[in-house]
Design an enzyme around this catalytic site. Structure first.
Site, short mmCIF file in Angstrom:
data_model
loop_
_atom_site.label_atom_id
_atom_site.label_comp_id
_atom_site.label_asym_id
_atom_site.label_seq_id
_atom_site.Cartn_x
_atom_site.Cartn_y
_atom_site.Cartn_z
N TRP A 181 -26.93 52.88 -32.19
CA TRP A 181 -26.40 51.53 -32.39
C TRP A 181 -27.49 50.52 -32.05
O TRP A 181 -28.14 50.61 -31.01
CB TRP A 181 -25.18 51.35 -31.50
CG TRP A 181 -24.55 50.00 -31.53
CD1 TRP A 181 -24.19 49.28 -32.64
CD2 TRP A 181 -24.17 49.20 -30.40
NE1 TRP A 181 -23.61 48.09 -32.26
CE2 TRP A 181 -23.59 48.00 -30.90
CE3 TRP A 181 -24.26 49.37 -29.02
CZ2 TRP A 181 -23.12 47.00 -30.06
CZ3 TRP A 181 -23.79 48.38 -28.19
CH2 TRP A 181 -23.22 47.21 -28.71
N ASP A 262 -21.48 56.49 -24.14
CA ASP A 262 -20.95 55.28 -24.75
C ASP A 262 -19.73 55.73 -25.57
O ASP A 262 -19.86 56.45 -26.56
CB ASP A 262 -22.00 54.63 -25.66
CG ASP A 262 -21.54 53.29 -26.22
OD1 ASP A 262 -20.37 52.91 -25.99
OD2 ASP A 262 -22.34 52.61 -26.89
N LYS A 298 -12.20 48.78 -31.16
CA LYS A 298 -11.79 49.51 -32.34
C LYS A 298 -10.40 50.11 -32.21
O LYS A 298 -9.55 49.91 -33.06
CB LYS A 298 -12.81 50.63 -32.65
CG LYS A 298 -14.26 50.18 -32.71
CD LYS A 298 -14.51 49.14 -33.76
CE LYS A 298 -15.98 48.88 -34.01
NZ LYS A 298 -16.71 48.36 -32.84
#
Length: 453
Positions: A181, A262, A298
């Site tokens: 990311w 993460d 999300k």
């Protein structure tokens, strides 16, 4: 030709009407107006001091958020925004979960106030989020070995952990996957934590370079932090198998590394909260000390609420208490205390059996829609592409993203010719794709893949 009149407010003064004595306004009596002759006329101009910020250059646009800006400016009716990782309905509209609306209504009914939270955040949220991650009955929870701090979503939680590393592990390096990311590098750079990459993506197979990954982790200096994506790797959508996770845990443990997870998609990737937390729980069962950053952007659709957490699993309750105290010390001058709205939403949903069940059903629905779109895109590519190219990697990837294997020039073609907006590394967000648009996207990918080098 410049005007011979000087406008001050609504009054226009000819040069001869200005009293020169009244123009001595500067600290040294200097006249801020300069008189210059030009073809028998007098021009008045204002002297401008150079800005103290002249040395600050224009920052480049964000590679992900900039995609949305370009998309908005495009007037073509066929345009598709597959850049930003945000869930969309089949009509490609933002979606607020029904269970979130219920949780917010409950807050209104109770008349919850807006008082400051403690530095560590909402206690009910911290308890619920740690239990969601590890399981309520897990030994690390029961023995109080987890230091949990509410963070500003995943980004803020990562940033807190990075500051802790810089302060208490000076010189330690963080290894991040290649690719990862985009904000991971920014976070560690700004925290002044050195980082390097370990091999992850294999462009030849559009799959995992597992041997390269293991080799790089083995060669890292002992005690390095290894940043791992708990599930639904961003940007590739390529995850290790359960057997590969065991091997990763073995090597990390042998080298005395510190894992740093993460977890941005728990429950949102597979539709199962437990399945998506399996990698983290594997490391916890080994008795290892590690970090886990969480996000609810999300899986609960709380993108703008900035709600997440940083968890540090320690070898003892005493160590967890000390670590938590230092995380609070870091947070205090950074943002003082976190926002309450999103934390209460999460605490309400996770703390009520009925709403929790409704949430799981909605997550399964969202994850299921993405899986269906993924399958339709694959079917469209196979039926339209007569080159014999193997598109099976589309189905092997998981989560909201697909790494198409397109290079920058091909990705540019996707945007310039087909009005498909995506990141330049070839990543597309399937959450922004509808069933109706799959064939159009397949045409764009096939054209870009075969006709642009």
């Amino acid at each position: 030709m410049a005007s011979s009149m000087l406008s001050l407010g609504s009054t226009s003064l000819l040069p001869r009407e200005i009293n020169k004595d009244k123009l001595k306004l500067g600290p040294s009596g200097s006249n801020p107006f300069l008189r210059t002759k030009s073809l028998s006329r007098v021009t008045m101009s204002v002297s401008v001091k150079p800005s103290r910020f002249e040395g600050i250059t224009m920052a480049p646009p964000d590679p992900i958020l900039g995609v949305s800006e370009a998309f908005k400016a495009d007037t073509n009716e066929l345009k598709l925004n597959l850049g930003v990782g945000a869930y969309r309905t089949e009509e490609l509209q933002p979606y607020v979960l029904n269970v979130v609306k219920k949780a917010e209504n409950l807050m209104l009914e109770r008349g919850d106030n807006k008082e400051y939270l403690p530095i560590e955040g909402l206690a009910a949220f911290n308890k619920a989020t740690a239990e969601l991650l590890f399981g309520a009955g897990h030994p690390v929870i029961k023995e109080q070995k987890v230091a949990t701090i509410q963070g500003l979503s995943g980004t803020g939680s990562l940033r807190l952990a990075a500051a802790l590393i810089e302060r208490y592990f000076p010189g330690a390096k963080v290894l991040i996957s290649a690719p990862t990311w985009g904000n991971h590098k920014n976070i560690f750079n700004d925290a002044k934590v050195p980082w390097s990459e370990y091999r992850y993506y294999d462009p030849k197979t559009i799959g995992l370079d597992f041997e390269g990954m293991i080799e790089d982790i083995k060669e890292a200096p002992e005690g390095s932090f290894i940043l791992l994506h708990g599930c639904a790797h961003n940007p590739t959508g390529i995850d290790p198998t359960p057997e590969q996770w065991v091997k990763i845990a073995d090597v990390v443990q042998e080298k005395n590394h510190i894992p740093f997870f993460d977890v941005a998609y728990q429950g949102f990737a597979s539709g199962s909260l437990d399945e998506d937390a399996a990698s983290v729980r594997l490391f916890a069962e080994r008795g290892m000390e590690f970090f886990v950053a969480q996000s609810y952007s999300k899986n609960l659709g709380l993108y703008a609420e900035r709600i997440g957490a940083i968890n540090v699993v320690c070898s003892s309750a005493d160590a967890a208490t000390r670590v938590k105290s230092q995380l609070k010390r870091i947070a205090r001058p950074m943002y003082s205390n976190p926002p309450v709205h999103g934390a209460r939403i999460v605490a309400n949903v996770l703390g009520d059996a009925t709403m929790f069940g409704e949430w799981k059903a909605e997550m399964e629905m969202m994850a299921g829609r993405i899986k269906t779109v993924r399958q339709r895109l694959y079917d469209s590519l196979v039926s339209k592409d007569k080159s014999g190219k193997d598109w099976s990697f589309i189905l092997k990837q998981i989560g909201m993203f697909s790494f198409t294997g397109l290079n920058k020039a091909q990705s540019d073609n996707m945007t310039n010719k087909w009005h498909v907006y995506m990141t330049k590394d070839g990543r597309i967000s399937l959450a922004g794709l509808s069933m109706a648009k799959c064939e159009y996207l397949a045409d764009a990918i096939i054209d870009s893949c075969h006709n642009v080098s």
